[in-house]
Design a protein around this motif. Structure first.
Motif, PDB file in Angstrom:
ATOM      1  N   VAL A   1      -2.385   7.590  -2.797  1.00 51.75           N
ATOM      2  CA  VAL A   1      -3.307   7.439  -3.933  1.00 51.75           C
ATOM      3  C   VAL A   1      -2.528   7.143  -5.211  1.00 51.75           C
ATOM      4  O   VAL A   1      -2.896   6.258  -6.001  1.00 51.75           O
ATOM      5  CB  VAL A   1      -4.188   8.708  -4.087  1.00 51.75           C
ATOM      6  CG1 VAL A   1      -4.927   8.701  -5.410  1.00 51.75           C
ATOM      7  CG2 VAL A   1      -5.153   8.810  -2.927  1.00 51.75           C
ATOM      8  N   ILE A   2      -1.434   7.853  -5.427  1.00 45.27           N
ATOM      9  CA  ILE A   2      -0.613   7.631  -6.621  1.00 45.27           C
ATOM     10  C   ILE A   2      -0.053   6.217  -6.622  1.00 45.27           C
ATOM     11  O   ILE A   2      -0.064   5.528  -7.651  1.00 45.27           O
ATOM     12  CB  ILE A   2       0.511   8.680  -6.704  1.00 45.27           C
ATOM     13  CG1 ILE A   2      -0.082  10.064  -6.981  1.00 45.27           C
ATOM     14  CG2 ILE A   2       1.534   8.315  -7.766  1.00 45.27           C
ATOM     15  CD1 ILE A   2       0.895  11.198  -6.828  1.00 45.27           C
ATOM     16  N   VAL A   3       0.429   5.764  -5.478  1.00 43.91           N
ATOM     17  CA  VAL A   3       0.991   4.411  -5.369  1.00 43.91           C
ATOM     18  C   VAL A   3      -0.074   3.365  -5.651  1.00 43.91           C
ATOM     19  O   VAL A   3       0.164   2.401  -6.397  1.00 43.91           O
ATOM     20  CB  VAL A   3       1.639   4.210  -3.980  1.00 43.91           C
ATOM     21  CG1 VAL A   3       1.885   2.756  -3.681  1.00 43.91           C
ATOM     22  CG2 VAL A   3       2.931   4.987  -3.892  1.00 43.91           C
ATOM     23  N   VAL A   4      -1.260   3.541  -5.080  1.00 41.68           N
ATOM     24  CA  VAL A   4      -2.334   2.554  -5.273  1.00 41.68           C
ATOM     25  C   VAL A   4      -2.772   2.510  -6.732  1.00 41.68           C
ATOM     26  O   VAL A   4      -2.934   1.426  -7.310  1.00 41.68           O
ATOM     27  CB  VAL A   4      -3.519   2.869  -4.331  1.00 41.68           C
ATOM     28  CG1 VAL A   4      -4.759   2.085  -4.711  1.00 41.68           C
ATOM     29  CG2 VAL A   4      -3.132   2.579  -2.890  1.00 41.68           C
ATOM     30  N   ILE A   5      -2.964   3.655  -7.367  1.00 46.42           N
ATOM     31  CA  ILE A   5      -3.382   3.683  -8.777  1.00 46.42           C
ATOM     32  C   ILE A   5      -2.322   3.044  -9.663  1.00 46.42           C
ATOM     33  O   ILE A   5      -2.637   2.245 -10.553  1.00 46.42           O
ATOM     34  CB  ILE A   5      -3.693   5.130  -9.224  1.00 46.42           C
ATOM     35  CG1 ILE A   5      -4.974   5.608  -8.566  1.00 46.42           C
ATOM     36  CG2 ILE A   5      -3.800   5.223 -10.740  1.00 46.42           C
ATOM     37  CD1 ILE A   5      -5.275   7.069  -8.784  1.00 46.42           C
TER      38      ILE A   5
ATOM     39  N   ILE B   1      -0.872  -4.183 -11.950  1.00 44.41           N
ATOM     40  CA  ILE B   1      -1.397  -5.543 -11.770  1.00 44.41           C
ATOM     41  C   ILE B   1      -2.252  -5.947 -12.962  1.00 44.41           C
ATOM     42  O   ILE B   1      -2.229  -7.109 -13.387  1.00 44.41           O
ATOM     43  CB  ILE B   1      -2.171  -5.644 -10.439  1.00 44.41           C
ATOM     44  CG1 ILE B   1      -1.173  -5.579  -9.279  1.00 44.41           C
ATOM     45  CG2 ILE B   1      -3.007  -6.911 -10.367  1.00 44.41           C
ATOM     46  CD1 ILE B   1      -1.799  -5.479  -7.912  1.00 44.41           C
ATOM     47  N   ARG B   2      -2.985  -4.997 -13.547  1.00 45.04           N
ATOM     48  CA  ARG B   2      -3.749  -5.306 -14.766  1.00 45.04           C
ATOM     49  C   ARG B   2      -2.818  -5.745 -15.890  1.00 45.04           C
ATOM     50  O   ARG B   2      -3.097  -6.704 -16.611  1.00 45.04           O
ATOM     51  CB  ARG B   2      -4.560  -4.089 -15.216  1.00 45.04           C
ATOM     52  CG  ARG B   2      -5.780  -3.845 -14.376  1.00 45.04           C
ATOM     53  CD  ARG B   2      -6.569  -2.674 -14.868  1.00 45.04           C
ATOM     54  NE  ARG B   2      -7.083  -2.931 -16.205  1.00 45.04           N
ATOM     55  CZ  ARG B   2      -7.690  -2.018 -16.947  1.00 45.04           C
ATOM     56  NH1 ARG B   2      -7.844  -0.796 -16.502  1.00 45.04           N
ATOM     57  NH2 ARG B   2      -8.127  -2.322 -18.138  1.00 45.04           N
ATOM     58  N   ILE B   3      -1.696  -5.045 -16.044  1.00 47.47           N
ATOM     59  CA  ILE B   3      -0.718  -5.404 -17.084  1.00 47.47           C
ATOM     60  C   ILE B   3      -0.110  -6.770 -16.774  1.00 47.47           C
ATOM     61  O   ILE B   3       0.053  -7.607 -17.673  1.00 47.47           O
ATOM     62  CB  ILE B   3       0.398  -4.337 -17.174  1.00 47.47           C
ATOM     63  CG1 ILE B   3      -0.172  -2.966 -17.473  1.00 47.47           C
ATOM     64  CG2 ILE B   3       1.467  -4.743 -18.169  1.00 47.47           C
ATOM     65  CD1 ILE B   3      -0.731  -2.788 -18.845  1.00 47.47           C
ATOM     66  N   LEU B   4       0.209  -7.022 -15.515  1.00 49.74           N
ATOM     67  CA  LEU B   4       0.804  -8.300 -15.123  1.00 49.74           C
ATOM     68  C   LEU B   4      -0.160  -9.452 -15.385  1.00 49.74           C
ATOM     69  O   LEU B   4       0.243 -10.505 -15.892  1.00 49.74           O
ATOM     70  CB  LEU B   4       1.206  -8.267 -13.650  1.00 49.74           C
ATOM     71  CG  LEU B   4       1.876  -9.526 -13.114  1.00 49.74           C
ATOM     72  CD1 LEU B   4       3.226  -9.727 -13.792  1.00 49.74           C
ATOM     73  CD2 LEU B   4       2.023  -9.441 -11.608  1.00 49.74           C
ATOM     74  N   ARG B   5      -1.419  -9.272 -15.062  1.00 50.73           N
ATOM     75  CA  ARG B   5      -2.418 -10.326 -15.330  1.00 50.73           C
ATOM     76  C   ARG B   5      -2.531 -10.600 -16.820  1.00 50.73           C
ATOM     77  O   ARG B   5      -2.623 -11.738 -17.245  1.00 50.73           O
ATOM     78  CB  ARG B   5      -3.773  -9.929 -14.763  1.00 50.73           C
ATOM     79  CG  ARG B   5      -3.848 -10.078 -13.278  1.00 50.73           C
ATOM     80  CD  ARG B   5      -5.237  -9.787 -12.798  1.00 50.73           C
ATOM     81  NE  ARG B   5      -5.304  -9.895 -11.355  1.00 50.73           N
ATOM     82  CZ  ARG B   5      -6.289  -9.424 -10.637  1.00 50.73           C
ATOM     83  NH1 ARG B   5      -7.302  -8.801 -11.230  1.00 50.73           N
ATOM     84  NH2 ARG B   5      -6.284  -9.560  -9.331  1.00 50.73           N
ATOM     85  N   TRP B   6      -2.549  -9.534 -17.629  1.00 44.72           N
ATOM     86  CA  TRP B   6      -2.614  -9.712 -19.078  1.00 44.72           C
ATOM     87  C   TRP B   6      -1.387 -10.471 -19.564  1.00 44.72           C
ATOM     88  O   TRP B   6      -1.493 -11.387 -20.366  1.00 44.72           O
ATOM     89  CB  TRP B   6      -2.699  -8.354 -19.768  1.00 44.72           C
ATOM     90  CG  TRP B   6      -2.568  -8.462 -21.253  1.00 44.72           C
ATOM     91  CD1 TRP B   6      -3.554  -8.762 -22.146  1.00 44.72           C
ATOM     92  CD2 TRP B   6      -1.365  -8.291 -22.012  1.00 44.72           C
ATOM     93  NE1 TRP B   6      -3.035  -8.782 -23.417  1.00 44.72           N
ATOM     94  CE2 TRP B   6      -1.694  -8.506 -23.361  1.00 44.72           C
ATOM     95  CE3 TRP B   6      -0.060  -7.993 -21.684  1.00 44.72           C
ATOM     96  CZ2 TRP B   6      -0.761  -8.414 -24.375  1.00 44.72           C
ATOM     97  CZ3 TRP B   6       0.880  -7.900 -22.692  1.00 44.72           C
ATOM     98  CH2 TRP B   6       0.512  -8.115 -24.017  1.00 44.72           C
TER      99      TRP B   6
ATOM    100  N   LEU C   1      10.120   6.417  -0.688  1.00 47.17           N
ATOM    101  CA  LEU C   1      10.666   5.074  -0.897  1.00 47.17           C
ATOM    102  C   LEU C   1       9.591   4.119  -1.420  1.00 47.17           C
ATOM    103  O   LEU C   1       9.852   3.314  -2.322  1.00 47.17           O
ATOM    104  CB  LEU C   1      11.269   4.545   0.403  1.00 47.17           C
ATOM    105  CG  LEU C   1      11.936   3.189   0.322  1.00 47.17           C
ATOM    106  CD1 LEU C   1      13.126   3.230  -0.634  1.00 47.17           C
ATOM    107  CD2 LEU C   1      12.376   2.740   1.707  1.00 47.17           C
ATOM    108  N   ALA C   2       8.377   4.228  -0.894  1.00 45.96           N
ATOM    109  CA  ALA C   2       7.269   3.395  -1.383  1.00 45.96           C
ATOM    110  C   ALA C   2       6.981   3.696  -2.850  1.00 45.96           C
ATOM    111  O   ALA C   2       6.718   2.777  -3.645  1.00 45.96           O
ATOM    112  CB  ALA C   2       6.023   3.625  -0.536  1.00 45.96           C
TER     113      ALA C   2
END
Length: 181
Positions: free
Chosen positions: A47-51, A57-62, A133-134
């Motif tokens: 859950v932590i990894v997904v959030i 990804i939101r920051i990368l898109r911006w 590691l993930a």
């Protein structure tokens, strides 16, 4: 905020691996349970990894949208960006701790692999180390997403910007922010 130093992560991981190995040796010597997280902790790490990845990804898109000069610039909440960066760094550090600790446990369990009839603890420790590691990979990746590239401009660095000039002089030399009279 400074970027994460990979050598610091490596040092933390090695220290925790030694600590995990030592704790496993001591607990086995006194017939106590092996100090490994339960399998359900993998769900929490997931859950932590997904959030973290979704916010990154939101920051990368911006960042990619604002790189194109022809499109309209879209604003990003700076608090959200800062929190995403902090979450990414915390994810990387927590993953380092989990990877180091459980790698130490896994190494100790390999020593007695053939003697045990139940290798469940060994597989759990390996899974927890993989989850750590993930977390490290996603934390470092999202931290990279949060880095804003330098802006392209026609002026050389140091010219036309407040502060220091091209030769290191202060802008408005001879003027002070206050009067000493």
């Amino acid at each position: 905020m400074k970027p994460i130093n990979p050598l610091r992560l490596l040092l933390i991981g090695v220290i925790l691996a030694v600590a995990g190995w030592s704790a496993t040796v001591l607990t086995n010597r006194y017939s106590m349970a092996t100090p490994v997280l339960p399998v359900t902790a993998l769900a929490t790490m997931g859950v932590i990894v997904v959030i973290t990845l979704i916010l990154g990804i939101r920051i990368l898109r911006w960042r990619n949208r604002n790189r194109d000069k022809t499109k309209k610039k879209i604003a990003l909440d700076p608090i959200l960006a800062a929190r995403t960066l902090v979450l990414a760094q915390a994810c990387a550090y927590a993953g380092t701790v989990l990877l180091g600790w459980h790698a130490g446990i896994f190494l100790d369990q390999l020593r007695v692999w053939s003697l045990r009839s139940d290798q469940g603890i060994t597989w759990v420790a390996l899974a927890q180390a993989g989850g750590g590691l993930a977390m490290i990979v996603v934390g470092l990746l999202v931290e990279r997403f949060c880095k804003i590239p330098p802006e392209d401009s026609d002026t050389p660095p140091g010219e036309g910007q407040p502060g220091r000039g091209a030769r290191g002089e202060a802008a408005g030399e001879g003027e002070y922010a206050y009067r000493g009279d």
